[in-house]
Design an enzyme around this catalytic site. Sequence first.
Site, short mmCIF file in Angstrom:
data_model
loop_
_atom_site.label_atom_id
_atom_site.label_comp_id
_atom_site.label_asym_id
_atom_site.label_seq_id
_atom_site.Cartn_x
_atom_site.Cartn_y
_atom_site.Cartn_z
N ASP A 134 0.85 -1.19 0.00
CA ASP A 134 0.00 0.00 0.00
C ASP A 134 0.88 1.24 0.00
O ASP A 134 1.91 1.28 0.69
CB ASP A 134 -0.91 0.00 1.24
CG ASP A 134 -2.16 0.85 1.05
OD1 ASP A 134 -2.02 2.07 0.85
OD2 ASP A 134 -3.28 0.30 1.12
N TYR A 140 -13.38 6.90 -13.07
CA TYR A 140 -13.22 5.76 -12.15
C TYR A 140 -13.87 4.50 -12.73
O TYR A 140 -13.26 3.42 -12.75
CB TYR A 140 -13.83 6.11 -10.80
CG TYR A 140 -13.83 4.97 -9.81
CD1 TYR A 140 -12.67 4.62 -9.13
CD2 TYR A 140 -15.01 4.28 -9.50
CE1 TYR A 140 -12.67 3.59 -8.21
CE2 TYR A 140 -15.01 3.25 -8.59
CZ TYR A 140 -13.85 2.91 -7.94
OH TYR A 140 -13.85 1.88 -7.02
N LYS A 157 -11.90 1.04 -13.71
CA LYS A 157 -12.25 -0.20 -13.03
C LYS A 157 -12.72 -1.25 -14.03
O LYS A 157 -12.40 -2.44 -13.90
CB LYS A 157 -13.31 0.04 -11.97
CG LYS A 157 -12.84 0.87 -10.78
CD LYS A 157 -11.65 0.24 -10.07
CE LYS A 157 -12.01 -0.96 -9.25
NZ LYS A 157 -10.83 -1.51 -8.52
N ILE A 201 -26.89 17.10 8.44
CA ILE A 201 -26.51 16.07 7.48
C ILE A 201 -26.81 16.60 6.09
O ILE A 201 -27.96 16.88 5.75
CB ILE A 201 -27.27 14.76 7.74
CG1 ILE A 201 -26.84 14.15 9.08
CG2 ILE A 201 -27.06 13.77 6.60
CD1 ILE A 201 -27.63 12.92 9.48
N ARG A 245 -29.07 3.47 -3.57
CA ARG A 245 -27.85 2.68 -3.62
C ARG A 245 -28.09 1.34 -2.95
O ARG A 245 -29.02 1.17 -2.16
CB ARG A 245 -26.69 3.41 -2.90
CG ARG A 245 -26.27 4.73 -3.54
CD ARG A 245 -25.65 4.53 -4.90
NE ARG A 245 -25.16 5.78 -5.49
CZ ARG A 245 -25.87 6.55 -6.29
NH1 ARG A 245 -27.13 6.22 -6.60
NH2 ARG A 245 -25.35 7.64 -6.82
#
Length: 316
Positions: free
Chosen positions: A38, A147, A151, A205, A215
């Site tokens: 990492d 992204y 991927k 929030i 999701r």
Amino acid sequence: MIEILNKNKILVTGGAGFVGSNIVRLLLEFGAHVTVLDNLYTGFEHLLPKNPNLKFILGDVCDKKLITKLVKENKYIIHAAAKNIIVSTKNPVEDFQTNIGGTLNLLVACKEYGIEKLVYTGSASVYGNPNTIPISEDSAIYTLSPYAVSKLAGENYCISFYESYNLPTSVVRYSNVYGLNQDPKNPYCGVISKFFANAINDIPINIHGDGEQTRDFTYVYDAAMATIEALINPKSVGNIFNTGSGFEVSINNLAEKIVKTTNSKSKIVYVDKRDIDNIRRRSVNIEKIRRILRWSPLYTLDKGLNETYNWLKKSM
């Protein structure tokens, strides 16, 4: 699983990250000897357990010489190293170099020196805005972000190396993973950790857009176990598997659950939509991984949120 993993050498790239560190912890519990690679861009070494069978190496998947050395030393590989969606959107060139170039470095070394299995951690972001819900592995692909492009390229390279060179690879496509080790202080953490941090401190929030986007949230233990199942099961070779809960929840509903879980006084506030919030609905079909690998999620959203809350109360 214990018999297969016991004392075997396993390389986990991105192993100090949120999901990677949970995978590492489970592998060590099953008796594996784990090497973590990492660069600590979004990961943290303190997330890794103290264990004599764990070796940490500070380095990058873009380093060909280092990758070659590590592949020669390990029997199995879990490739979880990647620039996340926020970093990728800000810097698509860096995204390309790591998510695509780093994956290719790894596969080339694996082809040259041979391994038992490589599991690639993919992303449900490759589906974009689906035509139908739930989304199966055969659904159309719509890459709406750098992204998602990178991927998907990583997935394609893994499957092509299996088809072209008989390299044993498989892919697990994660859907919105959350849970232990997703630190809200990390600017790249997910929505659930951010919501919890605000709720615990009774501050507003913020929801981007109208909050009706959905999701499929996956508790990190389930995602980690699906990855390990793909690693040890010979039936996973050459396959791509959705990994999720199989249920969709709106961001509004999620925020309400977190306020209730924490007994918070936080108000829900609606703010401008972000560039990365371009997916309206997501719920993945997980029948393929159930059927072939006999994997099923153990955590409902409510149970996972409670576990996450209990962990955050101790760590914040």
